[in-house]
Design an enzyme around this catalytic site. Structure first.
Site, PDB file in Angstrom:
ATOM      1  N   CYS A  83       0.835  -1.201   0.000  1.00 21.73           N
ATOM      2  CA  CYS A  83       0.000   0.000   0.000  1.00 21.73           C
ATOM      3  C   CYS A  83       0.873   1.255   0.000  1.00 21.73           C
ATOM      4  O   CYS A  83       1.988   1.247   0.521  1.00 21.73           O
ATOM      5  CB  CYS A  83      -0.900  -0.020   1.237  1.00 21.73           C
ATOM      6  SG  CYS A  83      -1.769   1.509   1.561  1.00 21.73           S
ATOM      7  N   CYS A  86       1.161   3.792   4.571  1.00 23.25           N
ATOM      8  CA  CYS A  86       2.061   3.768   5.736  1.00 23.25           C
ATOM      9  C   CYS A  86       3.488   3.443   5.312  1.00 23.25           C
ATOM     10  O   CYS A  86       3.769   2.322   4.910  1.00 23.25           O
ATOM     11  CB  CYS A  86       1.589   2.727   6.745  1.00 23.25           C
ATOM     12  SG  CYS A  86      -0.003   3.079   7.484  1.00 23.25           S
ATOM     13  N   CYS A 163      -8.074  -1.031   7.456  1.00 18.55           N
ATOM     14  CA  CYS A 163      -6.803  -0.318   7.607  1.00 18.55           C
ATOM     15  C   CYS A 163      -6.599   0.071   9.065  1.00 18.55           C
ATOM     16  O   CYS A 163      -7.513   0.572   9.733  1.00 18.55           O
ATOM     17  CB  CYS A 163      -6.816   0.935   6.733  1.00 18.55           C
ATOM     18  SG  CYS A 163      -5.419   2.041   6.988  1.00 18.55           S
ATOM     19  N   GLN A 286      -9.448  18.496   9.982  1.00 19.08           N
ATOM     20  CA  GLN A 286      -8.235  17.723  10.256  1.00 19.08           C
ATOM     21  C   GLN A 286      -8.582  16.256  10.483  1.00 19.08           C
ATOM     22  O   GLN A 286      -9.541  15.935  11.187  1.00 19.08           O
ATOM     23  CB  GLN A 286      -7.512  18.283  11.478  1.00 19.08           C
ATOM     24  CG  GLN A 286      -6.903  19.658  11.273  1.00 19.08           C
ATOM     25  CD  GLN A 286      -5.578  19.608  10.514  1.00 19.08           C
ATOM     26  OE1 GLN A 286      -5.152  18.555  10.050  1.00 19.08           O
ATOM     27  NE2 GLN A 286      -4.944  20.760  10.385  1.00 19.08           N
ATOM     28  N   GLU A 336     -12.188  31.968   3.444  1.00 15.08           N
ATOM     29  CA  GLU A 336     -12.111  30.626   2.861  1.00 15.08           C
ATOM     30  C   GLU A 336     -12.737  30.656   1.463  1.00 15.08           C
ATOM     31  O   GLU A 336     -13.781  31.285   1.267  1.00 15.08           O
ATOM     32  CB  GLU A 336     -12.826  29.621   3.749  1.00 15.08           C
ATOM     33  CG  GLU A 336     -13.010  28.235   3.161  1.00 15.08           C
ATOM     34  CD  GLU A 336     -11.689  27.575   2.785  1.00 15.08           C
ATOM     35  OE1 GLU A 336     -11.607  27.057   1.651  1.00 15.08           O
ATOM     36  OE2 GLU A 336     -10.755  27.567   3.606  1.00 15.08           O
ATOM     37  N   CYS A 411       1.323  21.959   6.384  1.00 16.32           N
ATOM     38  CA  CYS A 411       1.419  20.508   6.213  1.00 16.32           C
ATOM     39  C   CYS A 411       2.539  20.133   5.248  1.00 16.32           C
ATOM     40  O   CYS A 411       2.685  18.978   4.871  1.00 16.32           O
ATOM     41  CB  CYS A 411       0.090  19.931   5.718  1.00 16.32           C
ATOM     42  SG  CYS A 411      -0.464  20.626   4.140  1.00 16.32           S
TER      43      CYS A 411
END
Length: 456
Positions: A83, A86, A163, A286, A336, A411
């Site tokens: 995958c 991770c 998952c 988030q 926004e 981020c």
């Protein structure tokens, strides 16, 4: 500078792994050439089988581990090596945290040319089952649904209905969709032909309230046999909303613009720092609420509101950061560009009986310019842009508004470093940087930064 690569495809080479890349691959060097190997760990000594050779680097796979790194652990996920999600399942969490802190620090120094010691990273108390959102690509073959996640740098689906990053409730939702698919004859979307109906299964959960929303993303104007899907989904505890989203564009973007509620509420309700927030399928929120509270506490610490300060929250999404600070502000202005997110922000203000918050629907630069023209003089500006960072012209408006402090939530450490350098040119000096591990076991890391105005 051209590097002569003395390696050929299908060679087996001895390689010492030195570090991770920003994508979570391991990297070592052979005769001065970088060799990238997914699944290896810094400190490993391996035999790497070369599968690609370019002018400046090579890509290999682990053929044999000769010496195991002291940081290596056994992955607890059966598909983590396939995958694309991770990257750090086979490495100790402490090693992961040290790498993420180092990555932020190096970006700020090398790209931003800012010499500052980064604060210790805020680690997670839970590294599993923390995600409140899952977007599963699907393929349907002879009435059988396969869902999961894309393999690394591909659109090949790795089947995975349970998952370890996602809520356990999501696997029950996938089972409900599977029954619906089998009985209704729904087809899956083919990205090459543009035909077929079901594109993604999109699930969200509010951990504080236990509420779940399920959304089918479809290449159609309606959802076939919707009553049957509702029947199976409503057997799941906590199910609050069933909807479908229309996306008929040939695009990799998951959601289309329009979402329609089929059953239940238009949104689920999450609680952060004592405030209630509406979370709809199209709104940004988030994905890790547990770490989100730690992030917002650090942002509030850096904002240092006195009770009489004006706060401008740019890229505000559903208003979460600004609204959690509203109790200590004189006024909050949120900007926004996504209309539904602005609707959510206004709803969230009402849910919490917050009267001193105002939200505008426009891009960050236009909104900041409008506020400046209205004579709004913020004491603190919050920046929480997407991964690409801020619009450059936005910094000119911030300079004109002249807030005492800027709190930047990012981020992406590379675009953060670039933007900190641009703010430095406008006399905003980086005072503190704290990484926050919002996404354990993945290569992503969040940061919150305090900048203060220096008058020259």
């Amino acid at each position: 500078m051209v590097i002569w690569v003395n390696i050929k495809k299908n060679d087996d080479i001895n390689l010492k792994i030195d570090d991770f890349t920003v994508e979570g691959s391991a990297v070592g060097h052979y005769d001065g050439v970088a060799v990238f190997v997914r699944g290896a760990v810094p400190g490993d000594e391996i035999i790497a089988h070369i599968i690609k050779v370019s002018k400046k680097y090579c890509i290999g796979i682990v053929k044999e581990i000769v010496v195991k790194s002291p940081y290596r652990i056994e992955s607890d996920c059966p598909v983590s090596d396939k995958c694309g999600g991770c990257s750090f399942r086979n490495v100790t969490y402490q090693c992961e945290l040290e790498y993420k802190k180092s990555r932020v620090e190096q970006a700020i120094r090398r790209i931003g040319h800012i010499d500052i010691d980064v604060e210790d990273i805020i680690g997670a108390d839970r590294v599993n089952r923390y995600r409140n959102k899952a977007q599963y690509p699907v393929v349907i073959d002879a009435g059988s649904l396969t869902s999961g996640f894309y393999a690394y740098k591909s659109h090949r689906i790795i089947p995975c209905n349970n998952c370890l990053l996602q809520s356990e409730d999501f696997s029950q939702c996938i089972d409900a969709f599977s029954k619906w698919v089998k009985e209704s004859g729904v087809t899956s979307y083919d990205e090459y032909t543009g035909r077929g109906t079901l594109r993604h299964i999109y699930l969200r959960k509010a951990f504080a309230t236990g509420e779940i929303s399920a959304c089918a993303v479809v290449n159609a104007n309606s959802l076939p046999n919707a009553d049957l899907l509702i029947k199976y989904l409503t057997q799941i505890d906590g199910l609050k909303s069933v909807s479908f989203n229309v996306n008929k564009d040939k695009t990799n973007v998951i959601l289309g613009k329009n979402t329609y509620t089929l059953w239940g509420a238009d949104y689920i309700t999450e609680i952060l720092l004592g405030k209630r927030f509406a979370v709809s399928p199209n709104s940004f929120f988030q994905v890790n609420p547990f770490q989100c509270e730690k992030l917002y506490k650090k942002a509030a610490e850096y904002a240092n509101l006195s009770g009489n300060d004006v706060l401008v929250d740019l890229y505000c999404g559903a208003g979460t950061i600004g609204l959690t600070m509203a109790d200590k502000a004189k006024a909050v202005y949120g900007i926004e560009v996504v209309p539904q997110a602005v609707e959510n922000a206004r709803l969230n203000a009402n849910l919490n009986d917050i009267k001193n918050a105002e939200f505008m629907c426009c891009d960050a630069y236009e909104g900041a310019e409008r506020l400046a023209q209205k004579g709004v003089k913020p004491d603190v500006v919050i920046l929480d842009p997407p991964r690409k960072g801020c619009q450059r012209e936005l910094f000119d408006v911030i300079e004109k508004m002249s807030p005492k402090r800027v709190v930047y939530v990012s981020c992406d450490s590379a675009t953060l470093a670039r933007d900190l350098a641009l703010l430095k040119e406008r006399n905003y000096i980086t005072q503190a940087v704290t990484p926050v591990d919002m996404f354990p076991r993945t290569p992503h890391v969040e940061s919150v930064v305090l900048l203060t105005k220096v008058h020259k």
